[in-house]
Motif scaffolding. Structure first.
Motif, short mmCIF file in Angstrom:
data_model
loop_
_atom_site.label_atom_id
_atom_site.label_comp_id
_atom_site.label_asym_id
_atom_site.label_seq_id
_atom_site.Cartn_x
_atom_site.Cartn_y
_atom_site.Cartn_z
N PHE A 164 8.49 9.31 -2.45
CA PHE A 164 9.47 9.37 -1.43
C PHE A 164 10.12 7.59 -2.02
N TYR A 165 11.34 8.43 -0.88
CA TYR A 165 11.99 7.03 -1.23
C TYR A 165 11.97 5.71 -0.11
N ALA A 166 10.97 6.59 0.71
CA ALA A 166 10.66 5.21 1.80
C ALA A 166 9.85 4.23 0.70
N GLY A 167 8.67 5.51 0.46
CA GLY A 167 7.23 4.40 -0.34
C GLY A 167 7.67 3.46 -1.16
N SER B 148 15.75 0.09 -6.50
CA SER B 148 14.64 1.06 -6.11
C SER B 148 14.24 2.39 -5.78
N PRO B 149 15.47 2.60 -5.15
CA PRO B 149 15.59 4.01 -4.72
C PRO B 149 14.96 4.94 -6.16
N TRP B 150 15.85 4.16 -7.24
CA TRP B 150 15.64 5.34 -8.81
C TRP B 150 14.89 4.39 -9.71
N LEU B 151 14.42 3.25 -9.49
CA LEU B 151 13.71 2.71 -10.41
C LEU B 151 12.19 3.06 -10.46
N GLY B 152 12.09 2.34 -8.87
CA GLY B 152 10.27 1.94 -8.68
C GLY B 152 9.95 0.89 -8.44
N SER B 153 8.67 0.50 -8.91
CA SER B 153 8.34 -0.72 -9.00
C SER B 153 8.97 -1.78 -10.06
N TRP B 154 9.77 -1.07 -10.92
CA TRP B 154 10.57 -0.85 -12.34
C TRP B 154 11.72 -2.01 -11.68
N GLY B 155 12.16 -1.59 -10.25
CA GLY B 155 12.83 -2.43 -9.83
C GLY B 155 12.66 -3.81 -9.55
N PHE B 156 11.30 -4.46 -9.30
CA PHE B 156 10.86 -5.98 -9.43
C PHE B 156 11.48 -6.20 -10.37
N CYS B 157 11.54 -5.84 -11.82
CA CYS B 157 12.48 -6.80 -13.34
C CYS B 157 13.43 -7.59 -12.96
N SER C 81 0.84 -1.37 0.12
CA SER C 81 0.44 0.25 -0.46
C SER C 81 0.81 1.11 0.30
N LEU C 82 1.60 1.48 0.59
CA LEU C 82 2.78 2.53 0.46
C LEU C 82 3.58 2.70 -0.66
N VAL C 83 3.41 1.98 -1.28
CA VAL C 83 4.25 1.96 -2.90
C VAL C 83 2.33 2.53 -3.75
#
Length: 214
Positions: free
Chosen positions: A118-121, A180-189, A110-112
């Motif tokens: 935000f970085y933490a999100g 994740s701090p730079w790519l967000g959800s794309w980091g999950f790739c 839910s934070l995402v």
């Protein structure tokens, strides 16, 4: 006269599996709550409803990613317990630590969608998955310790290769957390590397086992 060491206490593998499966199922179900509690606002036409749903795409994406990765963690757990013959207190607590991070996944998901600026999100969900994968792998490593003291005979014979999937998930989780701090959800790739990395780790373990036997 030396005192005899007390015999270790073992617990039901079936009970631990059932408990773990239940926690995974509840966590997967709770993921949808972020979608059901979203406010769509005043809707008067079909076009407005479709537009409101389209604005929810970050929530749908977070839900899909988390559900897929949670299912992957459960699949690793399924493979691990196929080879575990008995459970001791250390394995119970290592598994409980894994489930601690599993039940946090709906919250960090839910934070995402709500705080992705935000970085933490962006970071807490991949960090959450990393620790869930890490404690899952540590559970297997403990079961395989001392020549497989908690494993079935067949699983004990394949210790070098059986832990490859869990280790690959830990590595992919670490990459996703760093990116994740730079790519967000794309980091999950990074988790797309899990299959090839598992195969690579298994081949490496087999070569090392063959070299040690020669």
């Amino acid at each position: 006269m030396a005192k005899e060491r007390p015999a270790p206490t073992y617990y039901s593998t079936a009970r631990l599996e059932a408990y773990t499966d239940g926690v995974f199922a509840i966590a997967a179900t709770l993921l949808v709550l972020d979608l059901t509690t979203a406010a769509l606002g005043q809707i008067q036409t079909d076009a407005e409803l479709w537009a409101a749903l389209a604005r929810m795409w970050p929530s749908f994406m977070s839900f899909g990613v988390s559900f897929a990765l949670l299912s992957g963690l459960w699949f690793i757990h399924l493979g691990q317990f196929r080879g575990i013959a008995r459970v001791d207190v250390t394995l119970v607590w290592l598994n409980a630590a894994r489930l601690l991070f599993v039940v946090l996944i709906p919250f960090t998901t839910s934070l995402v969608s709500d705080y992705s600026t935000f970085y933490a999100g962006r970071m807490l969900l991949p960090i959450n998955f990393f620790f869930a994968a890490l404690f899952g792998h540590l559970s297997w490593r403990w079961a395989a310790a001392r020549h497989g003291h908690l494993l079935t005979p067949d699983a004990a014979a394949d210790i070098p290769t059986e832990g490859a999937g869990g280790l690959a998930a830990v590595i992919c989780g670490a990459i996703a957390a760093v990116a994740s701090p730079w790519l967000g959800s794309w980091g999950f790739c990074a988790y797309f590397l899990n299959g090839p990395l598992t195969a690579l780790l298994r081949r490496r373990a087999m070569r090392r086992a063959a070299a040690g036997a020669s």
